[in-house]
Design an enzyme around this catalytic site. Structure first.
Site, PDB file in Angstrom:
ATOM      1  N   HIS A 209       0.837  -1.202   0.000  1.00 48.32           N
ATOM      2  CA  HIS A 209       0.000   0.000   0.000  1.00 48.32           C
ATOM      3  C   HIS A 209       0.872   1.252   0.000  1.00 48.32           C
ATOM      4  CE1 HIS A 209      -3.435   2.578   1.328  1.00 48.32           C
ATOM      5  NE2 HIS A 209      -2.454   3.248   1.894  1.00 48.32           N
ATOM      6  N   GLU A 210       1.888   1.271   0.842  1.00 46.33           N
ATOM      7  CA  GLU A 210       2.755   2.450   0.934  1.00 46.33           C
ATOM      8  C   GLU A 210       3.558   2.643  -0.358  1.00 46.33           C
ATOM      9  OE1 GLU A 210       2.580   4.744   3.229  1.00 46.33           O
ATOM     10  OE2 GLU A 210       1.042   3.594   4.254  1.00 46.33           O
TER      11      GLU A 210
ATOM     12  N   GLU B 206      -6.126   6.928  -1.248  1.00 47.28           N
ATOM     13  CA  GLU B 206      -6.160   5.740  -0.391  1.00 47.28           C
ATOM     14  C   GLU B 206      -6.713   4.526  -1.142  1.00 47.28           C
ATOM     15  OE1 GLU B 206      -4.810   4.955   2.444  1.00 47.28           O
ATOM     16  OE2 GLU B 206      -3.933   6.925   2.297  1.00 47.28           O
TER      17      GLU B 206
ATOM     18  N   HIS C 221       1.510   4.324  -3.093  1.00 46.49           N
ATOM     19  CA  HIS C 221       1.445   5.797  -3.067  1.00 46.49           C
ATOM     20  C   HIS C 221       2.625   6.379  -3.865  1.00 46.49           C
ATOM     21  CE1 HIS C 221      -1.892   6.591  -0.378  1.00 46.49           C
ATOM     22  NE2 HIS C 221      -1.365   5.923   0.639  1.00 46.49           N
TER      23      HIS C 221
HETATM   24 ZN   LIG Z   1      -2.229   5.294   2.415  1.00 45.27          ZN
END
Ligand SMILES: [Zn+2]
Length: 275
Positions: free
Chosen positions: A133-134, A198, A137
């Site tokens: 997830h990170e 997100e 980004h």
């Molecule tokens: Zn995030």
């Protein structure tokens, strides 16, 4: 109503900026969403590297060699699945001796995990879900987009052009860039991304963990663990609200992710990172 007006303003400014900067600034995210990216990649990368150095000065590295090896093992399994810079030796992965349940990735090939995260991310798959997830980004250049939107909205295109033209960003631009990377004016304070960012990071991250051979179903379990702990104890949750929408969206993408996962396994991508 104010929000709608503000949003329209951003859209108009973004659209005009796109007309002016054409190819260099108008881009498409990996999920096919069009983005405004005004800042040169090397500038964003060097801010990421500088921020990481600052965090390293402020927060000691974990003394737990097993934990460091465990997190590195997970990163080593994920990084080769990236489209760019997919050699783990190009990345710096650091575990910080801090109880907060959080993690981050920064442009310039940096990954930071706080010891406290491992209380909630209880196996390699769940840590991979956070890391994926990170990294998403970063891959989707959400930091650049956030800065660009703010530049366009707050000060107009003239300022954006100045930011592009200067090799050394001014102090206020630096703050803006740091905020765009998800870091507050105080280093180490992680700011929330928008909901659009997100959900995009969730979906890209899900695919990334699955293609690395981690079980994507564990991502949902991770959010449930975090949820149970509550926002006060799991800092990651305070910037990453575990809404039912989040879990619903992950589940909607699960069949595709499971297919990716089984293909990865067939290609012998079977990470075995243990603490
Ligand atoms: Zn995030």
């Amino acid at each position: 109503m104010m929000l709608v007006k503000q949003f329209r303003f951003i859209v108009v400014m973004a659209a005009s900026a796109c007309l002016i900067f054409l190819v260099s600034s108008c881009a498409t995210s990996p999920e096919g969403r069009s983005q405004l990216r005004l800042l040169p990649e090397d500038q964003i990368n060097s801010m990421g590297v500088q921020s990481f150095e600052q965090i390293k000065e402020q927060t000691p590295e974990s003394k737990d060699a097993n934990m460091r090896a465990y997190v590195q093992c997970i990163a080593n399994a994920i990084i080769p699945q990236l489209d760019q810079d997919n050699d783990p030796t190009l990345w710096e992965v650091r575990v910080f001796a801090d109880d907060q349940a959080n993690a981050f990735a920064l442009p310039g090939n940096k990954i930071g995990v706080y010891e406290g995260l491992l209380k909630y991310a209880v196996n390699q798959h769940q840590v991979a879900a956070v890391m994926g997830h990170e990294l998403a980004h970063v891959i989707a250049q959400h930091g650049n987009e956030r800065v660009s939107d703010q530049l366009a909205a707050q000060a107009g295109i003239a300022i954006a052009a100045i930011a592009l033209g200067t090799s050394e960003a001014s102090d206020s631009n630096k703050k803006l860039i740091l905020a765009g990377l998800g870091l507050g004016v105080q280093y180490g304070v992680i700011l929330p991304f928008s909901r659009t960012h997100e959900s995009e990071a969730d979906l890209i991250g899900l695919e990334l963990m699955a293609s690395s051979g981690f079980n994507p179903e564990e991502s949902v379990k991770l959010w449930q663990n975090m949820s149970k702990a509550g926002g006060q104890t799991a800092e990651f949750l305070s910037t990453h609200p575990s809404s039912t929408t989040r879990i619903k969206d992950l589940n909607a993408r699960m069949p595709a992710a499971l297919e990716t996962y089984s293909k990865a396994q067939a290609r012998k991508r079977k990470p075995n990172c243990r603490l």
